[in-house]
Design an enzyme around this catalytic site. Structure first.
Site, PDB file in Angstrom:
ATOM      1  N   HIS A  33     -29.944 106.760  21.228  1.00 45.21           N
ATOM      2  CA  HIS A  33     -30.966 106.127  20.389  1.00 45.21           C
ATOM      3  C   HIS A  33     -32.340 106.640  20.811  1.00 45.21           C
ATOM      4  CE1 HIS A  33     -32.643 103.284  17.636  1.00 45.21           C
ATOM      5  NE2 HIS A  33     -33.255 102.600  18.574  1.00 45.21           N
ATOM      6  N   THR A  59     -39.757 104.809  23.892  1.00 44.75           N
ATOM      7  CA  THR A  59     -40.497 103.666  24.421  1.00 44.75           C
ATOM      8  C   THR A  59     -40.028 103.424  25.849  1.00 44.75           C
ATOM      9  OG1 THR A  59     -38.888 102.064  23.565  1.00 44.75           O
ATOM     10  CG2 THR A  59     -40.760 102.633  22.148  1.00 44.75           C
ATOM     11  N   PRO A  60     -40.903 102.951  26.729  1.00 46.99           N
ATOM     12  CA  PRO A  60     -40.532 102.810  28.143  1.00 46.99           C
ATOM     13  C   PRO A  60     -39.292 101.957  28.364  1.00 46.99           C
ATOM     14  CG  PRO A  60     -42.916 102.651  27.903  1.00 46.99           C
ATOM     15  CD  PRO A  60     -42.353 102.684  26.503  1.00 46.99           C
ATOM     16  N   HIS A 103     -38.590 108.876  14.848  1.00 46.79           N
ATOM     17  CA  HIS A 103     -37.644 107.772  14.677  1.00 46.79           C
ATOM     18  C   HIS A 103     -37.613 107.419  13.197  1.00 46.79           C
ATOM     19  CE1 HIS A 103     -35.218 104.384  15.054  1.00 46.79           C
ATOM     20  NE2 HIS A 103     -35.953 103.595  15.821  1.00 46.79           N
TER      21      HIS A 103
END
Length: 403
Positions: free
Chosen positions: A299, A303-304, A333
């Site tokens: 996926h 993002t962190p 995305h």
């Protein structure tokens, strides 16, 4: 589960139209991300500062006049994607074999044609009773519903089987494979057209930006310096048919796993519970061990939180030898279309033996295991997987195989 043959697949993204455009960009490590030029403007009168994966040519690709009722950016992209890779010709062969009422449509989307709704609200006019009303050109109820995509695809293809729109955020067009498999297994239909489409609009750009998830630079999945995602738009489709009904292309859906951990509206479960459940169930349905998987399309939103949690879930399930990567540095995305696009990438890895690495990323994160690969590889593999995880803990993993 019994393997489900895949007859055809296609994707249209910021990399171009059709499978060959995707393959060429993946092998050439050419990203489709560009500085955002998509409105509406921010408070300073400029587009939101970020990078997006925008499909070229949609502004000039109006729907055929007979489908003007469904006119909007999202349905334009659906029609564009349907016309690639001779998909409609192969769909017609399915109709000839089974009949239009024995083929399901299962499509996924996150925001569908909400861009048209935004336009309608910006252009409100006085109605007959003096209250605000949509302008005449946008007073078309079918484009102001999440099922706009499914309804349009049904009209455009002439299929008369069950028509389902799946809207589970970013797992939407991965879950379509599972839904189609159940319909075929139950004997309700003999085949299915599955896919997904999502397009850029204000709700997407500013919604994700309000959550502080959008990077100002091209996204860097699994890089130690990652600071957010890049948004994109895409459309893609695949044809599935019950085993033994026709001549397949040697690729098939062998397993799926779904979960809903419901940990938080927008944050993943901190131990990756739902992600691991989805992956484990997909492997179990496929009847294989984790060691059998040669490639996993992650996926990997950049993002962190998402990347470190997904990487931990993968490391807890798969051996170090797995080649796992996120391809969002190529496309951005693509939200509700991510499942179908990244399934196409997994199918290409099976078909051609090219295993993508990760674009834009160069500094490994110590929190991520050795399965995360920045560099491309070449290998003949038997099984490939795709992970698609959505808000609210809606997760889906798919296992594809060469047969």
């Amino acid at each position: 589960m019994a393997p489900l043959p895949i007859l055809a697949f296609t994707a249209t993204t910021a990399l171009g139209r059709g499978v060959e455009a995707q393959k060429t960009a993946l092998i050439g490590r050419r990203s489709g991300l560009q500085p955002n030029a998509f409105g509406p403007d921010d408070a300073d009168g400029a587009p939101l500062r970020c990078w997006t994966g925008r499909v070229e040519g949609l502004e000039d690709a109006a729907l055929p006049t007979q489908w003007a009722q469904w006119e909007c950016r999202n349905n334009r992209l659906a029609w564009m994607a349907l016309q690639q890779d001779a998909l409609l010709d192969q769909l017609q062969a399915l109709v000839d074999r089974h009949g239009a009422d024995r083929i399901a449509i299962v499509v996924g989307t996150s925001t569908s044609s909400i861009g048209a709704s935004e336009e309608a609200y910006r252009g409100l006019v006085p109605g007959n009773d003096g209250t605000p009303a949509f302008p005449p050109g946008l007073a078309r109820p079918i484009v102001h519903t999440v099922h706009s995509l499914g309804d349009f695809v049904q009209q455009a293809t002439g299929l008369r089987g069950p028509c389902i729109t799946v809207a589970t955020a970013c797992s939407s067009s991965a879950k379509v494979f599972a839904q189609a498999s159940r319909l075929i297994d139950a004997g309700i239909v003999d085949a299915a057209l599955v896919g997904g489409v999502d397009t850029l609009c204000g709700s997407v750009l500013y919604g994700f930006n309000s959550l502080q998830l959008v990077s100002r630079e091209p996204c860097r999945p699994f890089d130690a310096r990652r600071d957010g995602l890049s948004l994109g738009e895409a459309g893609g489709f695949a044809l599935l048919e019950r085993a033994g009904a026709g001549e397949a292309m040697g690729l098939g859906l062998h397993g799926y796993g779904e979960s809903s951990d419901a940990h938080h509206m927008s944050s993943p479960h901190p131990q990756g519970l739902g992600a691991r459940m989805a992956m484990s169930d997909a492997l179990a349905r496929a009847g294989i061990e984790a060691e059998a998987v040669g490639y996993l399309n992650l996926h990997g939103t950049a993002t962190p939180a998402n990347d470190s949690i997904e990487a931990a879930a993968v490391a807890g399930l798969f051996p170090d030898s797995l080649h796992a990567s996120s391809t969002k540095g190529w496309t951005g995305h693509t939200l509700g279309a991510a499942g179908i696009v990244e399934s196409v990438f997994a199918l290409l890895a099976l078909r051609d033996g090219h295993l993508p690495g990760i674009l834009n990323s160069s500094q490994p994160d110590d929190a991520c295991g050795p399965q995360i690969r920045f560099d491309d590889a070449t290998s003949s593999i038997r099984y490939a997987m795709n992970n698609s995880f959505g808000f609210g803990g809606n997760n889906c993993s798919l296992v594809f195989a060469r047969t």
